[in-house]
Design a protein around this motif. Structure first.
Motif, PDB file in Angstrom:
ATOM      1  N   ASP A 145       6.405  16.953 -96.094  1.00 59.59           N
ATOM      2  CA  ASP A 145       5.979  18.107 -95.151  1.00 59.59           C
ATOM      3  C   ASP A 145       5.518  19.304 -96.005  1.00 59.59           C
ATOM      4  O   ASP A 145       5.300  20.499 -95.065  1.00 59.59           O
ATOM      5  N   GLY A 146       5.355  19.570 -97.251  1.00 54.81           N
ATOM      6  CA  GLY A 146       5.102  20.525 -98.088  1.00 54.81           C
ATOM      7  C   GLY A 146       6.054  21.423 -98.256  1.00 54.81           C
ATOM      8  O   GLY A 146       6.012  22.418 -99.083  1.00 54.81           O
ATOM      9  N   THR A 147       7.446  21.344 -97.828  1.00 53.11           N
ATOM     10  CA  THR A 147       8.542  22.344 -98.183  1.00 53.11           C
ATOM     11  C   THR A 147       8.951  21.897 -99.582  1.00 53.11           C
ATOM     12  O   THR A 147       8.834  20.618-100.138  1.00 53.11           O
ATOM     13  N   LEU A 148       9.666  22.739-100.204  1.00 54.28           N
ATOM     14  CA  LEU A 148      10.191  22.368-101.405  1.00 54.28           C
ATOM     15  C   LEU A 148      11.657  22.877-101.679  1.00 54.28           C
ATOM     16  O   LEU A 148      11.973  23.867-101.228  1.00 54.28           O
ATOM     17  N   PRO A 149      12.396  21.726-102.121  1.00 52.04           N
ATOM     18  CA  PRO A 149      13.904  22.086-102.341  1.00 52.04           C
ATOM     19  C   PRO A 149      14.100  23.245-103.176  1.00 52.04           C
ATOM     20  O   PRO A 149      13.502  23.561-104.058  1.00 52.04           O
ATOM     21  N   ASP A 150      15.232  23.839-103.050  1.00 58.09           N
ATOM     22  CA  ASP A 150      15.654  24.947-103.855  1.00 58.09           C
ATOM     23  C   ASP A 150      15.986  24.502-105.349  1.00 58.09           C
ATOM     24  O   ASP A 150      15.919  25.379-106.089  1.00 58.09           O
ATOM     25  N   SER A 151      16.980  23.587-105.320  1.00 60.74           N
ATOM     26  CA  SER A 151      17.525  23.183-106.692  1.00 60.74           C
ATOM     27  C   SER A 151      16.580  22.367-107.387  1.00 60.74           C
ATOM     28  O   SER A 151      15.721  21.757-106.924  1.00 60.74           O
ATOM     29  N   VAL A 167      14.160  14.826-108.176  1.00 62.99           N
ATOM     30  CA  VAL A 167      14.274  13.767-107.472  1.00 62.99           C
ATOM     31  C   VAL A 167      12.865  13.553-106.392  1.00 62.99           C
ATOM     32  O   VAL A 167      12.677  12.408-106.448  1.00 62.99           O
ATOM     33  N   GLN A 168      12.534  14.493-105.914  1.00 62.40           N
ATOM     34  CA  GLN A 168      11.358  14.320-105.004  1.00 62.40           C
ATOM     35  C   GLN A 168      10.048  14.127-105.911  1.00 62.40           C
ATOM     36  O   GLN A 168       9.357  13.370-105.565  1.00 62.40           O
ATOM     37  N   ALA A 169      10.043  14.774-107.082  1.00 72.02           N
ATOM     38  CA  ALA A 169       8.884  14.537-107.885  1.00 72.02           C
ATOM     39  C   ALA A 169       8.720  13.109-108.561  1.00 72.02           C
ATOM     40  O   ALA A 169       7.647  12.584-108.193  1.00 72.02           O
ATOM     41  N   TYR A 170      10.017  12.449-108.869  1.00 68.06           N
ATOM     42  CA  TYR A 170       9.968  11.081-109.067  1.00 68.06           C
ATOM     43  C   TYR A 170       9.397  10.197-107.894  1.00 68.06           C
ATOM     44  O   TYR A 170       8.785   9.294-107.989  1.00 68.06           O
ATOM     45  N   GLU A 171       9.970  10.495-106.757  1.00 67.41           N
ATOM     46  CA  GLU A 171       9.715   9.720-105.515  1.00 67.41           C
ATOM     47  C   GLU A 171       8.251   9.973-105.334  1.00 67.41           C
ATOM     48  O   GLU A 171       7.355   9.054-104.887  1.00 67.41           O
ATOM     49  N   ASN A 172       7.348  11.237-105.466  1.00 68.52           N
ATOM     50  CA  ASN A 172       6.073  11.483-105.419  1.00 68.52           C
ATOM     51  C   ASN A 172       5.412  10.588-106.290  1.00 68.52           C
ATOM     52  O   ASN A 172       4.524   9.877-105.786  1.00 68.52           O
ATOM     53  N   GLY A 209       8.208  18.831-106.813  1.00 69.42           N
ATOM     54  CA  GLY A 209       9.315  18.231-105.866  1.00 69.42           C
ATOM     55  C   GLY A 209       8.742  18.873-104.302  1.00 69.42           C
ATOM     56  O   GLY A 209       9.768  18.750-103.395  1.00 69.42           O
ATOM     57  N   ASN A 210       7.752  19.048-104.159  1.00 73.19           N
ATOM     58  CA  ASN A 210       7.085  19.107-102.878  1.00 73.19           C
ATOM     59  C   ASN A 210       7.421  17.758-101.776  1.00 73.19           C
ATOM     60  O   ASN A 210       7.149  16.760-102.210  1.00 73.19           O
ATOM     61  N   ARG A 211       8.175  18.027-100.766  1.00 71.67           N
ATOM     62  CA  ARG A 211       8.504  16.900 -99.756  1.00 71.67           C
ATOM     63  C   ARG A 211       6.928  16.718 -99.047  1.00 71.67           C
ATOM     64  O   ARG A 211       6.029  17.433 -98.986  1.00 71.67           O
TER      65      ARG A 211
END
Length: 154
Positions: A63-69, A75-80, A59-61
């Motif tokens: 900018d390289g940051t990773l959400p906590d939840s 959500v971010q992994a699917y977006e990637n 789930g890295n965004r």
């Protein structure tokens, strides 16, 4: 939607066709139980399709940051996955297999599955495997999504 020969034998087949070629077909054949969640039992790849193998996405965004939840991570992994496919001229409906590795508890599955359903909204979902693991590459990674897609020849 386009009907195909033998569709009655295959059960619920979802096919979309374009003038440029065939699309991936997904089905839930009779003789096996209906899927327990948002997936299809089988996907058929058209001859000559270009195969894409998407590495496991955490789930890295951008900018390289990773959400906590875990929910924000999936959500971010699917977006990637979606962004990677788009970079190759592919869409989520070209996905023929998804595997999710989750450190989350099984009680989280319904909430996480809802996010998968959003990725495949309005289309037959691909065959899918969901695996609970004790850990991923780093302790802060809670979910990883990998995908295989088939892009019809044009």
């Amino acid at each position: 939607m386009v009907a195909i020969a033998g569709a009655a034998l295959l059960g619920a087949v979802v096919v979309s066709a374009t003038a440029a070629g065939q699309s991936v077909e997904k089905a839930d054949p009779p003789g096996v139980a209906k899927p327990l969640g948002g997936y299809s039992h089988v996907a058929s790849v058209p001859p000559g399709a270009r195969m894409l193998y998407v590495a496991g996405q955490i789930g890295n965004r951008p900018d390289g940051t990773l959400p906590d939840s875990v929910e924000d991570q999936i959500v971010q992994a699917y977006e990637n996955v979606r962004i990677i496919l788009a970079s190759q001229g592919a869409r989520p409906d070209h996905i023929v297999k998804v595997t999710v590795y989750a450190v989350a508890r099984p009680t989280d599955m319904a909430r996480l599955r809802a996010h998968r359903a959003m990725m495949f909204k309005g289309m037959a979902p691909p065959p899918s495997t969901w695996v609970y693991v004790s850990g991923l590459a780093r302790p802060e990674h809670l979910v990883e999504v990998e995908a295989i897609a088939a892009v019809p020849v044009r």
